[in-house]
Scaffold this motif. Structure first.
Motif, PDB file in Angstrom:
ATOM      1  N   PRO A 119       0.841  -1.200   0.000  1.00  0.00           N
ATOM      2  CA  PRO A 119       0.000   0.000   0.000  1.00  0.00           C
ATOM      3  C   PRO A 119       0.878   1.253   0.000  1.00  0.00           C
ATOM      4  CG  PRO A 119       0.125  -0.912   2.212  1.00  0.00           C
ATOM      5  CD  PRO A 119       0.902  -1.851   1.322  1.00  0.00           C
ATOM      6  N   ASN A 120       0.251   2.396  -0.098  1.00  0.00           N
ATOM      7  CA  ASN A 120       0.995   3.647  -0.165  1.00  0.00           C
ATOM      8  C   ASN A 120       0.764   4.470   1.093  1.00  0.00           C
ATOM      9  OD1 ASN A 120       1.911   3.116  -2.872  1.00  0.00           O
ATOM     10  ND2 ASN A 120      -0.210   3.466  -3.485  1.00  0.00           N
ATOM     11  N   HIS A 129      -5.293  -3.356  -3.087  1.00  0.00           N
ATOM     12  CA  HIS A 129      -4.349  -3.850  -2.091  1.00  0.00           C
ATOM     13  C   HIS A 129      -4.923  -5.047  -1.346  1.00  0.00           C
ATOM     14  CE1 HIS A 129      -3.038   0.500  -2.471  1.00  0.00           C
ATOM     15  NE2 HIS A 129      -2.035  -0.195  -2.958  1.00  0.00           N
ATOM     16  N   HIS A 155       6.430  -3.906  -0.392  1.00  0.00           N
ATOM     17  CA  HIS A 155       7.068  -2.804  -1.129  1.00  0.00           C
ATOM     18  C   HIS A 155       6.218  -1.533  -0.971  1.00  0.00           C
ATOM     19  CE1 HIS A 155       9.951  -1.827  -4.467  1.00  0.00           C
ATOM     20  NE2 HIS A 155       9.012  -0.999  -4.881  1.00  0.00           N
ATOM     21  N   GLY A 157       4.771   2.060  -0.693  1.00  0.00           N
ATOM     22  CA  GLY A 157       5.071   3.324  -1.373  1.00  0.00           C
ATOM     23  C   GLY A 157       5.307   4.421  -0.346  1.00  0.00           C
ATOM     24  N   TYR A 311       9.495   5.393  -9.959  1.00  0.00           N
ATOM     25  CA  TYR A 311       9.042   4.041  -9.621  1.00  0.00           C
ATOM     26  C   TYR A 311       9.932   2.977 -10.278  1.00  0.00           C
ATOM     27  CZ  TYR A 311       5.124   0.701  -8.877  1.00  0.00           C
ATOM     28  OH  TYR A 311       4.312  -0.324  -8.494  1.00  0.00           O
ATOM     29  N   ASP A 315      12.260  -0.066  -8.719  1.00  0.00           N
ATOM     30  CA  ASP A 315      12.028  -1.482  -8.994  1.00  0.00           C
ATOM     31  C   ASP A 315      13.287  -2.170  -9.522  1.00  0.00           C
ATOM     32  OD1 ASP A 315       9.604  -2.663  -8.212  1.00  0.00           O
ATOM     33  OD2 ASP A 315       8.509  -1.360  -9.591  1.00  0.00           O
ATOM     34  N   VAL A 335       0.863  -8.048  -8.090  1.00  0.00           N
ATOM     35  CA  VAL A 335       0.556  -6.657  -8.432  1.00  0.00           C
ATOM     36  C   VAL A 335      -0.549  -6.665  -9.494  1.00  0.00           C
ATOM     37  CG1 VAL A 335       1.521  -4.502  -9.337  1.00  0.00           C
ATOM     38  CG2 VAL A 335       2.983  -6.022  -7.987  1.00  0.00           C
ATOM     39  N   LEU A 343       6.204  -3.755 -15.160  1.00  0.00           N
ATOM     40  CA  LEU A 343       7.013  -4.826 -14.585  1.00  0.00           C
ATOM     41  C   LEU A 343       7.800  -5.579 -15.653  1.00  0.00           C
ATOM     42  CD1 LEU A 343       4.557  -6.150 -11.843  1.00  0.00           C
ATOM     43  CD2 LEU A 343       6.706  -4.940 -11.478  1.00  0.00           C
TER      44      LEU A 343
END
Ligand code: ARG
Length: 573
Positions: A119-120, A129, A155, A157, A311, A315, A335, A343
């Motif tokens: 989540p962010n 999420h 991961h 944010g 971003y 990654d 994701v 990705l």
């Protein structure tokens, strides 16, 4: 205990080998027998022979006498196999005696990194999420169950340009002197207000930009404000994780900020490798094979024109860290599907740079969207995204109401804990049982129903079996008790039970929890047929024990299977 399919497959393979080394028997389930081997068709084509003849030769060569009661050829060249009851009974007995219920450990245990939840900071978790968290949790449990070393990575944010705006907003609110924690309050409101200031106020924008620079340069006062935002958000995430009953905890957080110190090196190394190109002032890599609608090469932006990292850079650093520091041999990214291209491009660039050896398997475990009854993105009545905390509380309330309509003899504390198991289980099962790449409609009535392919149905099936033992005041069958297999419904149940290990393997291999869900649902349905046709408590001595073995094993498989999905199986409901 070797998995049933593997035993058969190995025997058949030996026979196929005599015709062509390495030929695949292509073993499948079948309606007319227990299994069917279809490999003779493709093999005959390659050998230029009649499929029927090849199949007959396989039947004549294969050594199956001790495990099959019938082996015959049908159709153009299918080999049908029916297992001997004696063999089936022996397998069930071995499974019942095995704590692992026949689930084998991976021959080659791997270090698997699972990137999920993510989540962010300063935003509420939304249903996207939820999916990542629930699917990731199930994958972690299944991978661990087959003996892999799993590294959970959340991961989060927690870094980047939005933090300039968020911190400035916090400073404005905090001028009241209430302290940062009290000032943040509702995360969504906080975030929205920060955006409003950012859109409306030129001065605020300027301050936000300067704040990003302060954050990047490690200014202590700025970092302290950033920390309070992160801490407040983590407390919120932890509340959701606790309600969901997932394995994630604070120790699993490896947020975007963790990789920030590595980003200069990422860019420098890409530069040295000659992979960076300038595109409108930004520094990019153009991995081959990625183009936009017009066929023009697509850039993966590593450094923006203002010098900031995005971003993608993070990654890339994460891939390096996972391979080098963690020794990852398989990396799963749980994701949403919309991030597929991002990705895939990161994977491609990491491969070009030599950071991702071909021996490491990276997979985007993509999932679809949760839709509302109108088949649009799932939102609350007010049009906002749905808060997970509210959703989970709602589920438990609804489950409690559904229970109130059924009679039961639970005390209040037990009722409350069962309602939690049912409500949360219903949400998780509805999510996990859909093939993950598909969208699904969030439908309370359907997911909470006690009939159909739902969490509550499986939980109830389990509790009902446990109640057979309670009502009969029976201990679990003595180890080594032989299952009773004379009736077709008994045998069908035995065969379903023996499929458990294979279902777990399938779900792990395809990162596909829905396969395990489908298996458990079929098992529960097969049990229902058995229980309707074969009396257990009223059966004669001798027969009863043999049926109780099947009952007990079914309950154990249901409970264990649900546990692998992160779903509780209460003994009483
Ligand atoms: N925080 C991101 C989001 O909310 C998801 C991150 C997924 N993981 C990753 N390594 N990119 O969309």
């Amino acid at each position: 205990m070797p998995e049933l399919r593997r035993v058969l497959s190995d025997r058949l393979r030996a026979a196929f080998d005599t015709l062509e080394p390495g030929a695949d028997p292509v073993l499948r389930g079948s309606d007319r027998a227990d299994f069917q081997a279809n490999g003779a068709l493709a093999l005959a084509k390659r050998l230029g022979r009649r499929p029927g003849d090849v199949a007959e030769q396989v039947v004549a060569t294969a050594r199956l006498g001790d495990i099959c009661s019938a082996v015959w050829v049908s159709g153009p060249g299918f080999v049908n196999l029916t297992l001997a009851d004696r063999f089936v009974a022996e397998q069930v007995r071995a499974m019942a005696a095995d704590e692992r219920l026949g689930v084998a450990l991976a021959v080659e245990p791997l270090t698997v990194v699972v990137d999920y939840s993510a989540p962010n900071v300063a935003k509420e978790m939304h249903v996207g999420h939820l999916r990542s968290t629930v699917i990731g949790d199930a994958l972690v449990r299944m991978l661990e169950a087959v003996g892999h070393r799993v590294v959970r990575e959340n991961h989060v944010g927690d870094w980047g340009t939005p933090f300039g705006m968020l911190i400035e907003h916090l400073v404005d609110l905090d001028s009241t002197g209430a302290g940062p924690q009290a000032s943040i309050g509702d995360l969504d409101v906080f975030y929205r207000q920060a955006r409003v200031s950012f859109e409306a106020d030129q001065g605020f924008r300027e301050r936000s930009r300067r704040r990003v620079v302060l954050l990047q340069s490690g200014d202590p006062a700025t970092l302290a404000l950033w920390r309070s935002l992160v801490d407040q958000s983590m407390a919120h995430f932890d509340e959701v994780y606790a309600k969901l009953g997932v394995l994630l905890d604070d120790g699993d957080v490896v947020g975007e900020s963790f990789y920030d110190p590595m980003l200069d090196q990422v860019v420098a190394d890409l530069q040295a490798l000659g992979l960076l190109r300038d595109s409108d002032g930004a520094r990019c890599v153009f991995p081959p094979g990625f183009t936009n609608r017009d066929g023009a090469p697509l850039p993966l932006i590593v450094q923006k024109s203002d010098g900031g990292y995005g971003y993608a850079a993070t990654d890339l650093a994460a891939i390096r860290d996972r391979v080098d520091r963690l020794g990852a041999q398989r990396i799963l990214y749980v994701v949403g599907a919309p991030q597929a291209q991002h990705l895939q491009m990161c994977f491609a660039v990491a491969q070009m740079a030599g950071w991702l050896p071909s021996s490491v398997k990276v997979e985007h475990v993509a999932f679809g969207s949760v839709l509302g009854p109108d088949r649009k993105m799932f939102r609350s009545r007010s049009g906002d995204s749905v808060k997970l905390v509210d959703l989970l509380d709602d589920a438990v309330r609804r489950a409690a109401a559904a229970m109130a309509q059924r009679d039961g003899d639970l005390d209040d504390a037990e009722r409350a804990s069962v309602a939690t198991a049912l409500g949360v289980g219903a949400i998780k099962y509805a999510d996990l049982s859909t093939e993950r790449t598909r969208d699904y409609v969030f439908d309370w009535d359907r997911m909470l129903a006690f009939e159909g392919d739902t969490g509550p149905y499986l939980q109830y099936a389990h509790a009902r079996i446990r109640s057979i033992f309670r009502r009969g005041e029976l201990a679990p069958p003595a180890p080594g008790t032989v299952p009773h297999l004379d009736h077709p419904a008994e045998r069908a149940l035995a065969m379903a039970l023996l499929g458990f290990a294979g279902a777990v393997d399938d779900a792990v291999d395809g990162a596909a929890p829905h396969r395990l869900c489908g298996y458990l649902y079929d098992l529960a349905a097969t049990f229902t047929t058995f229980y309707e046709t074969c009396p257990v408590l009223r059966a004669d001595d001798g027969v009863r024990e043999g049926r109780l073995v099947l009952c007990d094993l079914t309950a154990r498989v249901l409970a264990h299977g649900l546990a692998l999905l992160g779903i509780q199986a209460p003994d009483r409901m």
